[in-house]
Design an enzyme around this catalytic site. Structure first.
Site, PDB file in Angstrom:
ATOM      1  N   CYS A 154      -7.332 -17.531  16.302  1.00 23.53           N
ATOM      2  CA  CYS A 154      -7.943 -18.969  16.128  1.00 23.53           C
ATOM      3  C   CYS A 154      -9.438 -18.726  15.714  1.00 23.53           C
ATOM      4  O   CYS A 154     -10.179 -17.826  15.882  1.00 23.53           O
ATOM      5  CB  CYS A 154      -7.643 -19.805  16.948  1.00 23.53           C
ATOM      6  SG  CYS A 154      -6.165 -19.759  17.859  1.00 23.53           S
ATOM      7  N   ARG A 212     -10.505 -19.066   9.499  1.00 22.09           N
ATOM      8  CA  ARG A 212      -9.873 -18.719  10.597  1.00 22.09           C
ATOM      9  C   ARG A 212      -8.582 -19.039  11.203  1.00 22.09           C
ATOM     10  O   ARG A 212      -7.784 -18.562  11.983  1.00 22.09           O
ATOM     11  CB  ARG A 212     -10.784 -18.360  11.960  1.00 22.09           C
ATOM     12  CG  ARG A 212     -12.294 -17.816  11.653  1.00 22.09           C
ATOM     13  CD  ARG A 212     -13.017 -17.849  12.858  1.00 22.09           C
ATOM     14  NE  ARG A 212     -12.522 -17.016  13.817  1.00 22.09           N
ATOM     15  CZ  ARG A 212     -12.995 -15.856  14.060  1.00 22.09           C
ATOM     16  NH1 ARG A 212     -13.843 -15.246  13.307  1.00 22.09           N
ATOM     17  NH2 ARG A 212     -12.334 -14.904  15.099  1.00 22.09           N
ATOM     18  N   PHE A 223      -4.442 -20.084  13.999  1.00 24.03           N
ATOM     19  CA  PHE A 223      -3.839 -19.285  13.158  1.00 24.03           C
ATOM     20  C   PHE A 223      -2.475 -18.632  13.794  1.00 24.03           C
ATOM     21  O   PHE A 223      -2.467 -17.707  14.753  1.00 24.03           O
ATOM     22  CB  PHE A 223      -4.654 -17.908  12.613  1.00 24.03           C
ATOM     23  CG  PHE A 223      -3.795 -17.360  11.528  1.00 24.03           C
ATOM     24  CD1 PHE A 223      -2.678 -17.069  11.542  1.00 24.03           C
ATOM     25  CD2 PHE A 223      -4.861 -17.234  10.435  1.00 24.03           C
ATOM     26  CE1 PHE A 223      -2.138 -16.705  10.408  1.00 24.03           C
ATOM     27  CE2 PHE A 223      -4.166 -16.384   9.247  1.00 24.03           C
ATOM     28  CZ  PHE A 223      -2.859 -16.317   9.363  1.00 24.03           C
ATOM     29  N   ASN A 244      -8.831 -18.603  21.880  1.00 20.77           N
ATOM     30  CA  ASN A 244      -8.495 -17.614  20.879  1.00 20.77           C
ATOM     31  C   ASN A 244      -8.122 -16.217  21.134  1.00 20.77           C
ATOM     32  O   ASN A 244      -8.800 -15.676  21.859  1.00 20.77           O
ATOM     33  CB  ASN A 244      -9.728 -17.516  19.866  1.00 20.77           C
ATOM     34  CG  ASN A 244      -9.778 -16.517  18.825  1.00 20.77           C
ATOM     35  OD1 ASN A 244      -8.872 -15.843  18.652  1.00 20.77           O
ATOM     36  ND2 ASN A 244     -10.954 -16.084  18.280  1.00 20.77           N
ATOM     37  N   GLY A 245      -6.878 -15.916  21.353  1.00 15.37           N
ATOM     38  CA  GLY A 245      -6.482 -14.553  21.469  1.00 15.37           C
ATOM     39  C   GLY A 245      -4.875 -14.631  21.842  1.00 15.37           C
ATOM     40  O   GLY A 245      -4.071 -15.242  21.657  1.00 15.37           O
ATOM     41  N   GLU A 260      -4.396   8.529   5.602  1.00 16.16           N
ATOM     42  CA  GLU A 260      -6.035   8.208   6.119  1.00 16.16           C
ATOM     43  C   GLU A 260      -6.860   9.185   6.105  1.00 16.16           C
ATOM     44  O   GLU A 260      -7.873   8.943   6.757  1.00 16.16           O
ATOM     45  CB  GLU A 260      -5.798   7.437   7.378  1.00 16.16           C
ATOM     46  CG  GLU A 260      -5.513   8.417   8.560  1.00 16.16           C
ATOM     47  CD  GLU A 260      -5.650   7.816  10.014  1.00 16.16           C
ATOM     48  OE1 GLU A 260      -6.755   7.440  10.252  1.00 16.16           O
ATOM     49  OE2 GLU A 260      -4.394   7.710  10.798  1.00 16.16           O
ATOM     50  N   GLN A 288       1.871   3.429  12.633  1.00 16.89           N
ATOM     51  CA  GLN A 288       2.629   4.409  12.221  1.00 16.89           C
ATOM     52  C   GLN A 288       4.026   4.850  12.933  1.00 16.89           C
ATOM     53  O   GLN A 288       3.792   4.666  14.177  1.00 16.89           O
ATOM     54  CB  GLN A 288       1.688   5.481  11.768  1.00 16.89           C
ATOM     55  CG  GLN A 288       1.317   6.170  12.997  1.00 16.89           C
ATOM     56  CD  GLN A 288       0.255   7.523  12.614  1.00 16.89           C
ATOM     57  OE1 GLN A 288      -0.812   7.340  12.830  1.00 16.89           O
ATOM     58  NE2 GLN A 288       0.819   8.652  12.234  1.00 16.89           N
ATOM     59  N   LYS A 297       3.915   7.183  16.034  1.00 15.36           N
ATOM     60  CA  LYS A 297       3.132   6.813  17.405  1.00 15.36           C
ATOM     61  C   LYS A 297       2.729   5.326  17.294  1.00 15.36           C
ATOM     62  O   LYS A 297       1.523   5.394  17.371  1.00 15.36           O
ATOM     63  CB  LYS A 297       2.336   7.664  17.837  1.00 15.36           C
ATOM     64  CG  LYS A 297       1.384   8.078  16.591  1.00 15.36           C
ATOM     65  CD  LYS A 297       0.177   9.337  17.149  1.00 15.36           C
ATOM     66  CE  LYS A 297      -0.482   9.794  16.137  1.00 15.36           C
ATOM     67  NZ  LYS A 297       0.058  10.447  14.992  1.00 15.36           N
ATOM     68  N   GLN A 353      -3.814  11.458  14.440  1.00 19.19           N
ATOM     69  CA  GLN A 353      -4.309  12.532  15.469  1.00 19.19           C
ATOM     70  C   GLN A 353      -4.117  13.802  14.577  1.00 19.19           C
ATOM     71  O   GLN A 353      -2.948  14.339  14.151  1.00 19.19           O
ATOM     72  CB  GLN A 353      -3.344  12.757  16.522  1.00 19.19           C
ATOM     73  CG  GLN A 353      -3.664  13.668  17.759  1.00 19.19           C
ATOM     74  CD  GLN A 353      -2.905  13.475  18.981  1.00 19.19           C
ATOM     75  OE1 GLN A 353      -2.145  12.605  18.997  1.00 19.19           O
ATOM     76  NE2 GLN A 353      -3.066  14.509  19.796  1.00 19.19           N
ATOM     77  N   CYS A 363       9.779  22.621   2.865  1.00 16.26           N
ATOM     78  CA  CYS A 363       9.926  22.450   4.441  1.00 16.26           C
ATOM     79  C   CYS A 363      11.363  22.743   4.924  1.00 16.26           C
ATOM     80  O   CYS A 363      12.105  22.377   4.475  1.00 16.26           O
ATOM     81  CB  CYS A 363       9.587  20.890   4.878  1.00 16.26           C
ATOM     82  SG  CYS A 363       9.633  20.864   6.877  1.00 16.26           S
ATOM     83  N   CYS A 383       4.159  21.400  12.764  1.00 21.20           N
ATOM     84  CA  CYS A 383       3.239  20.748  12.000  1.00 21.20           C
ATOM     85  C   CYS A 383       1.795  20.613  12.678  1.00 21.20           C
ATOM     86  O   CYS A 383       0.641  21.004  11.991  1.00 21.20           O
ATOM     87  CB  CYS A 383       3.560  19.366  11.348  1.00 21.20           C
ATOM     88  SG  CYS A 383       4.886  19.303  10.695  1.00 21.20           S
ATOM     89  N   CYS A 404       2.617  26.134   9.576  1.00 21.75           N
ATOM     90  CA  CYS A 404       3.658  26.110   8.922  1.00 21.75           C
ATOM     91  C   CYS A 404       4.183  27.159   8.079  1.00 21.75           C
ATOM     92  O   CYS A 404       3.509  27.801   7.304  1.00 21.75           O
ATOM     93  CB  CYS A 404       3.189  24.775   7.869  1.00 21.75           C
ATOM     94  SG  CYS A 404       4.515  24.367   6.915  1.00 21.75           S
TER      95      CYS A 404
END
Length: 1548
Positions: free
Chosen positions: A31, A61, A232, A252-253, A903, A946, A949, A955, A1114, A1120, A1125
């Site tokens: 919020c 918000r 929110f 807020n939290g 990423e 993801q 993990k 990583q 593969c 990996c 590989c």
């Protein structure tokens, strides 16, 4: 009011009408919050008006439902306006009630209220219908609106003080709630009840609150203070009661530990002898609602008189050295999680921030008022009037006394009430026994391992690596094994449990770089009940442990106390044995469980403060009860008896062998754990990897690995404190039945049913008997959980194997094979069917809906259209090679599908051939995220989590980080790149909304996708994500992919995509949001049937990961992370890359097989397209082939097939705010200048807090221009010239994201202040922020920008003439910055760039920093500067990562030149003072660099010193030689002279 309401449509605290799969208790919110206080004790209407404006300014918000009018809640708390009500202060208290609209239930409600209050001598004087205008409400708000009444209660004569009156009101309220509940009246809620304060809240937008409540328009409404809140919710089906402020707080939290906090709250309730719900509600309440109830209870039931102190005790700071907090932690566990709490009781108004500082909280002081809010600039304040500006830091607070206007930032532990008090926590350090009595000798280890189900794989892959290296082992390629409930192999009970993790609504904690906020210590002994003062003084004695993991020596010390009292304390220990006779079967097992329950309760009654649950006496004839079950049996029995606080539970077991086992045991109630088999194994097991390590070292390594693993698992849920994780129960279950769950794990999700105690006991016995077989007498069983047995046969079944991979290679590479030739493809499918069922979807088969015949294949949508729904997973350049990723991009382009960058930034082939992904990923590491990177995307994907993990960051191991990876990621080669677990600009749902907004500003045509992982509360979260403006919601399964991950995360976090996808689709449909978003999923898709199943469960788009890599070659080697590989795919090593034989055609061919397979299934269903079957679970039925399998395991698949929700995306999101008006105007004015590349454009503008992401659209346009030049020239390698330049001048308070994605060609000046995320992902240009001209405060002593500035920046320059908030320059990868002070965690995980700090710094500076430089002004104590600055910054620097090195003349020259430019741009008086006294002040600057660079500098410095000495010696020798030569010459000359004289004499 003639609007009528059905009873079942109303949802209030205490109601259980609204509940999804995961339970209403999971509803949470984020919020905008703030307050203002008049420091002169003056009540005015203008105070209210200013607050209503601030509430409107923070509208962004908050959240709204699909109608965009009904909100998640807006409200204010104020003084009671007695003048408006016609009373004098002190005469009456006022309650605001939300009760049923229908006349009969309203009569019952008011009758209960009147009778109960009368019983407590509280006379109700009158009721008042609050004047409202319902025409401003949206449909949802109007549909659920209650009757809103104010009740005036006359002060009893015996209540002479406000405190006494309020306490009486509180007790009466609690009894009234119970009475209403007993009558079945759940729609009964006190919005406020006080002698001083009143709350007005509604499901309206912030700017409509005063239009709804007519009182707020009345000038007689006068108040000295206000608290506002705009909510929110992460679930649209919010309710009027859950709007805030609550009676005491506005929050807020998230309270991440809420399950544990509630559990301990119920224990306190029982201990006090109260009825269920008399202390805190047991159902139908949000986390903030429970927090408010506990704060009220402490205020009115405990001996703690001050509200600011109560909030500090509940939300303590991270520092561990104050006895005050140690003392109170014995009686109250921390309520842990990101939180900014505003509070008031009508005497004080205050705020407190969580220990991590995960919420923004800015304040300003004038002569007459104090203002505080989530965003600076929300309140209308003249800059002339401001005396000071600041921000609350993590674990700190502020409160203002209304009577005298005194402002205090002092921690309550240091208040005048507490400073002279000695708080003795009565904690003793744990002793160790000299004799290791419990160590299992080497010869018995195998036998013990067999008895407790320890496998060969566990030993080799988990225990040995942890003993050798002191950390968890890493794996890759995800989890392809069957879940435990499907398995016919021996599996631990722990394998049925999956760790919960934070995503979107709250952040995980970066336990690696922000370890200073974490605390693993626990207290072993009796807990004091905070509501019993006599239990607090003195506090019961307990042992203090550094972590919940006990060494063997510490455990032996406890065992020696069995049945005894420790010295003269109240510590008493008792050991309970948790074993049963094998030949007695289930009867014996149940008898043991009952005995554990009875003995635990009796022990607590007998004063036992430490209860040890031990299975050390187990043998093949006397089997161990699973430690998790024995723990829950004891914990539940103690709780039911009201004795849970009386004793700590210690689990002393051999079945705890991994970090997941440890976390589960602690998470379900153990205070301490001794994994004696694992520790004995560490000490005594002979193995080559353990050679050279002594016994103690191996045991310490293992304990360290356990502790770090526990910390990681806690932190992925956003929890920092082990004492709060204890009994927090943050797990979900796959495969345990409802009876078992209700009895021992009540409230935990187990969506598909499963095994009950009978089946579990049978498995325990059969597994034990299996170990008696001859082949297992001397060796361990191997169940092949992490990789299948290569030749098949024994061991676990897997979804993707080397054998299946080989068939895929044939399919992809055999020439002349058409997708219509299905023999080989059928062989591939057959291999999968032989392993079935591996996944939940395998339990279903497809059936045509009633009356619908199959259709010819040619009537089904063409293959080309199905292929367009396909996408590739987010596999980054780094995780896989540039060539492998390139071929996937090209393949997806050929079929018209989507490709994902991962990423890791741009693939090098972008700079070579212009090849790039259509979907660009933005993740926590922000590697290579620039305006140009984003501007080329069709879609931008925000990776919140993801599958490999969830709750952790990406990583990439150092062995894979070569110079090409380092360049793409703006990092250093040869260094591990472990992304932060949290995205530092997404600490809450409103932060996600902001990031989506910013991304749509920089790339106005791109869709935004939010990637989540299937897990607890995923439906609720997805509803919030849809309301935040996402176009696509991606649900990943827990299967994982190529990413490196710890084995415990890979195996035990997240849930199958089938559960998450259906939950999301269903909740979105229920909330009328499904049509606005596209649903996408991934998770081990391997056939056309998988695609059709996903469509039936709600997905419109389908992503592939492992399958594409297998198509490229593969072989599922699962290494990996090692950079070796064998097929050259997941490697950066040229030697291995040379083995790569894949190409785009292989990928295309496999996907065509999948699409064609999907078409065949659609034809059988009689469906013409995938779109026609979205959400049609009526096409699913249980596969009769697995009837016996399902029955044997008690599986209940009704979750999937009870009802259909045939909806799909057919409308663009209504939550897209479009390009901001200021951004639009800037672009209009600058457009021609960008096209013509002029450099003479100047734009001047005012800016306000609601102007967010300003300049992002301009940056995006420049980036597109640069990108267009690349394509036009065909030269992708060299950076194109851009000669245009725009100068922008702003005045005012900038909203969030000022300067995000700033690129070259932009210079911006802001006179005023800015909020969070200034210059995030900046890649060029210059941004200068200075105080307004009329500001009277000193810049270097006041906060001018918010948190997380320069997050992920890769270039450009930023000058801040003032102090920045927390996490300044986090993940800076190349920007230059000068700032006059910073908050916590500055320069965290910097990999490049240059930061100069001219003022105060705060803790943990430079944590995780691996590149770049930081210069800090750090004067010595004798400095007589008129400006106070912290003298020595070294104690604030994280010296595990960075060190100070000697500054050279070149360094000082560079600094001076930078400061000269800084002064020219900012006119900073402070910087000018430093430069005017340069000769003196330059000595006070310190240069910090990463440790490796510092070591190199030291080494080189030492070598240079040695060389200097040698050079000096050589010079001395040369000088000596020169002198000798001169002497020789002189001698020679002298001799020559003598010779001549001699010759002359002779001649004479």
């Amino acid at each position: 009011m003639d609007f009528e309401m059905k009873k079942e449509e109303m949802v209030f605290e205490g109601s259980q009408n609204f509940a999804n799969l995961l339970g209403v208790q999971e509803e949470r919110s984020a919020c905008g919050v703030g307050f203002m206080v008049n420091l002169r004790n003056e009540a005015t209407y203008s105070n209210l008006q200013n607050t209503l404006r601030a509430l409107s300014c923070e509208e962004h918000r908050g959240g709204c439902s699909y109608d965009k009018v009904s909100s998640d809640g807006a409200g204010i708390m104020t003084d009671i306006p007695f003048e408006l009500f016609g009373y004098s202060k002190g005469e009456v208290a006022v309650a605001t009630l939300l009760i049923p609209l229908d006349a009969e239930n309203q009569r019952i409600a008011l009758s209960i209220l009147n009778e109960t209050f009368k019983f407590f001598d509280l006379r109700i004087e009158k009721f008042r219908d609050v004047p409202i205008d319902t025409s401003v409400l949206g449909y949802d708000a109007l549909r659920t609106m209650p009757s809103i009444k104010q009740v005036f209660i006359r002060r009893p004569s015996h209540c002479r003080t406000d405190s006494a009156f309020n306490r009486q009101l509180y007790i009466a309220k609690q009894y009234t709630r119970l009475k209403a509940s007993e009558k079945g009246l759940n729609e009964f809620y006190f919005a406020s009840l006080s002698t001083n304060t009143i709350v007005y809240k509604a499901l309206t937008r912030g700017n409509m609150l005063d239009k709804f409540y007519l009182d707020l328009q009345n000038p007689k409404f006068k108040t000295r203070f206000t608290i506002f809140h705009r909510r929110f919710s992460t679930n649209t089906q919010t309710s009027w009661d859950k709007a805030q402020p609550f009676r005491v707080i506005a929050h807020n939290g998230e309270i991440n530990t809420i399950s544990g906090n509630r559990s301990w709250g119920y224990s306190r309730e029982k201990s006090l002898g109260l009825k269920d719900g008399e202390l805190i509600s047991h159902s139908g309440i949000s986390d903030t609602g429970t927090l408010n109830e506990m704060a009220e209870a402490l205020l009115f039931r405990s001996s703690i008189p001050h509200l600011e102190e109560i909030l500090a005790i509940m939300m303590p700071p991270a520092s561990r050295d104050k006895n005050y907090y140690k003392f109170w932690s014995r009686a109250m566990e921390a309520w842990d999680g990101p939180a900014f709490i505003a509070y008031s009781n009508g005497h004080v108004v205050g705020a407190r921030l969580d220990r991590n500082g995960f919420r923004p909280c800015r304040w300003a002081i004038t002569d007459s008022n104090f203002y505080l809010s989530s965003e600076a600039g929300s309140f209308e304040i003249s800059e002339n009037d401001i005396r000071a500006k600041g921000t609350l830091h993590a674990g700190t607070g502020v409160f203002v006394a209304l009577q005298d206007g005194e402002i205090s930032f002092q921690d309550p532990s240091e208040s005048r009430y507490n400073v002279a008090v000695e708080y003795d926590p009565h904690l003793l350090d744990m002793e160790r026994s000299d004799t290791v009595l419990t160590e299992i000798p080497e010869k018995e280890l195998v036998q013990k391992a067999q008895l407790f189900g320890c496998t060969k794989e566990e030993v080799e892959k988990i225990l040995i690596p942890m003993c050798a290296k002191g950390k968890e082992p890493i794996g890759s390629m995800g989890d392809t094994a069957r879940p435990a409930v499907f398995s016919s192999e021996p599996r631990s009970l722990f394998d049925f449990f999956y760790q919960n993790f934070a995503q979107v609504t709250n952040p995980p904690v970066d336990y690696l770089r922000e370890e200073i906020v974490t605390d693993l210590s626990v207290n072993l002994g009796r807990k004091a009940n905070i509501f019993y003062p006599k239990e607090l003084i003195p506090m019961p004695t307990a042992f203090n442990l550094n972590s919940p993991v006990l060494s063997l020596a510490e455990m032996n010390f406890l065992l020696e106390l069995d049945g005894k009292r420790y010295k003269n304390t109240d510590i008493k220990v008792k050991v309970l044995h948790t074993v049963f006779k094998r030949n007695e079967g289930e009867v014996g097992f149940n008898a043991t469980i009952r005995q554990i329950e009875e003995d635990a309760v009796q022990a607590a009654k007998d004063g036992i403060s430490i209860l040890v649950l031990s299975d050390t006496s187990a043998t093949l004839d006397v089997l161990p009860v699973p430690s998790l079950l024995s723990l829950r049996a004891a914990a539940v029995a103690l709780s039911d008896a009201g004795l849970r606080l009386k004793t700590s539970l210690v689990v002393y077991s051999a079945d705890i062998r991994s970090t997941h086992h440890l976390a589960t045991i602690v998470g379900f109630g153990a205070t301490a754990v001794c994994p004696y088999f694992a520790l004995s194994f560490a000490r005594n097991f002979p193995d080559k990897e353990l050679e050279g390590l002594d016994k103690d070292k191996k045991e310490k390594n293992l304990i360290s690995a356990f502790e770090q693993g526990l910390l990681k698992i806690m932190s992925k849920m956003g929890i920092s404190v082990a004492r709060s994780y204890e009994d927090a129960r943050l797990f979900s279950v796959i495969g345990l039945g409802p009876k078992l769950m209700k009895k021992y794990f009540n409230g935990i999700q187990s969506p598909v049913g499963g095994l009950e105690l009978t089946e579990l006991v049978s498995k325990i016995i059969s597994n034990a008997e299996r170990t008696t077989q001859p082949q297992f007498r001397e060796s361990l069983i191997n169940t092949y959980q992490y990789k299948e047995l290569p030749r098949g046969g024994e061991g676990e079944k897997h979804s993707m194997t080397t054998a299946r991979a080989k068939v895929i290679h044939k399919l992809a590479r055999e020439t002349g094979l058409d997708v219509t030739q299905v023999e080989l493809y059928d062989e591939y499918l057959k291999l999968g069917e032989e392993a079935s069922p591996v996944n939940l979807r395998h339990l279903f088969t497809l059936r045509a809906a009633d009356g619908i015949p199959s259709i010819p294949l040619e009537d089904v949508q063409p293959q080309s259209e199905i292929l367009q729904t396909f996408g590739s997973g987010g596999m980054s350049f780094g995780a896989i090679s540039a060539e492998s990723q390139r071929d996937i991009f090209l393949a997806m382009k050929e079929i018209g599908g989507r490709s994902n960058s991962g990423e890791g930034g741009e693939n090098p082939y972008y700079f070579k051939d212009g090849i790039h992904a259509t979907s660009k990923q933005v993740a926590s590491g922000r590697f290579g995220v620039t305006a140009e990177y984003l501007s080329g995307a069709d879609e931008i994907q925000i990776k919140v989590a993801q599958g490999a993990k969830p709750g952790e960051g990406g990583q990439l191991m150092s062995v894979k980080v070569d110079e090409h990876i380092a360049k793409a990621r703006h990092a250093k080669a040869g260094i591990d790149l472990i992304s932060p677990p949290p995205l530092h600009d997404i600490y809450s749902i409103e932060d996600l909304k902001q990031l989506i907004y910013e991304l749509k500003q920089v790339n106005t045509s791109a869709k935004v996708c939010v990637k989540l992982v299937s897990g607890v509360n995923i439906g609720t979260i997805a509803v919030g994500v849809a309301k935040a403006g996402a176009d696509v919601i991606h649900i990943s399964g827990f299967d994982g992919g190529t990413g490196a991950a710890s084995l415990s995360s890979m195996k035990h976090a997240g849930l199958p995509w089938e559960i998450g996808l259906w939950e999301v689709h269903r909740e979105l449909a229920k909330n009328k949001l499904r049509r606005f978003v596209t649903l996408r999923t991934d998770g081990g898709f391997a056939s056309g049937k998988d695609v059709v199943m996903a469509a039936l469960l709600g997905a419109e788009e389908y992503d592939f990961g492992k399958l594409l890599l297998v198509a490229e070659g593969c072989i599922m080697a699962r290494i990996c992370e090692l950079n070796t590989c064998p097929t050259g795919i997941a490697t950066q090593d040229p030697k291995f890359k040379a083995k790569y034989k894949g190409n785009k055609d292989h990928v295309v061919k496999i996907l065509k097989y999948i699409a064609e397979d999907a078409r065949r299934h659609l034809a059988k269903l009689g469906a013409t397209s995938l779109k026609h079957i979205i959400g049609r679970t009526d096409y699913l039925e249980v596969n009769t082939e697995f009837n016996e399998f399902i029955t044997k395991r008690n599986l209940d698949l009704g979750f999937f097939i009870k009802e259909s929700y045939p909806e799909c995306h057919d409308k663009s999101t209504p939550f897209d705010d479009g390009v901001g008006s200021l951004n639009k105007r800037i672009l209009q004015e600058a457009h021609s200048a960008i096209l013509d590349e002029r450099n003479d454009l100047f734009i001047n503008s005012e800016i306000f807090v609601y102007d967010r992401g300003v300049m992002a659209t301009l940056s995006g346009e420049i980036a597109k221009r640069i990108q267009d030049k690349r394509y036009a020239s065909g030269d992708f390698e060299n950076e194109p010239e851009f000669n245009g330049h725009v100068t922008l001048n702003f005045k005012g308070s900038a909203g969030q994201g000022f300067g995000v994605f700033t690129t070259k060609g932009i210079t911006a000046y802001l006179k005023g202040e800015a909020n969070d995320s200034v210059c995030k992902s900046m890649s060029g240009g210059k941004v200068v922020i200075v105080p307004p001209d009329q500001a009277k405060y000193e810049s270097h002593k006041n906060v001018i920008i918010g948190n997380c500035a320069l997050y992920g920046a890769t270039g450009g320059t930023v000058y801040i003439s003032g102090i920045a908030g927390d996490r300044f320059a986090v993940r800076n990868s190349g920007a230059t910055a000068v700032v006059e002070g910073v908050g916590l965690h500055a320069c965290e995980y910097m990999t490049d760039g240059f930061v100069v700090i001219l003022g105060n710094v705060w803790h943990n500076l430079g944590a995780g920093m691996t590149g770049g430089r930081v210069m800090i002004y750090s004067p010595k104590n004798e400095n007589n500067s008129p400006n106070k600055v912290i003298a020595d910054v070294t104690s604030f620097v994280n010296q595990e990562y960075i060190k100070s090195i000697t500054m050279t003349e070149n360094d000082l020259s560079e600094l001076k030149e930078l400061l000269e430019d800084y002064i020219m741009e900012t006119r900073s008086k402070w910087a000018k003072f430093l430069l005017e006294n340069w000769k003196k002040e330059k000595k006070h600057f310190k240069l910090f660099v990463p440790i490796k660079e510092a070591q190199l500098a030291y080494y080189l410095g030492a070598k240079f010193t040695e060389i200097d000495v040698l050079v000096g010696r050589v010079n001395n020798i040369q000088s000596d030689i020169k002198e000798t030569k001169k002497d020789l010459n002189d001698f020679k000359e002298e001799m020559q002279k003598k010779q001549i004289c001699t010759k002359i004499k002779l001649m004479r």
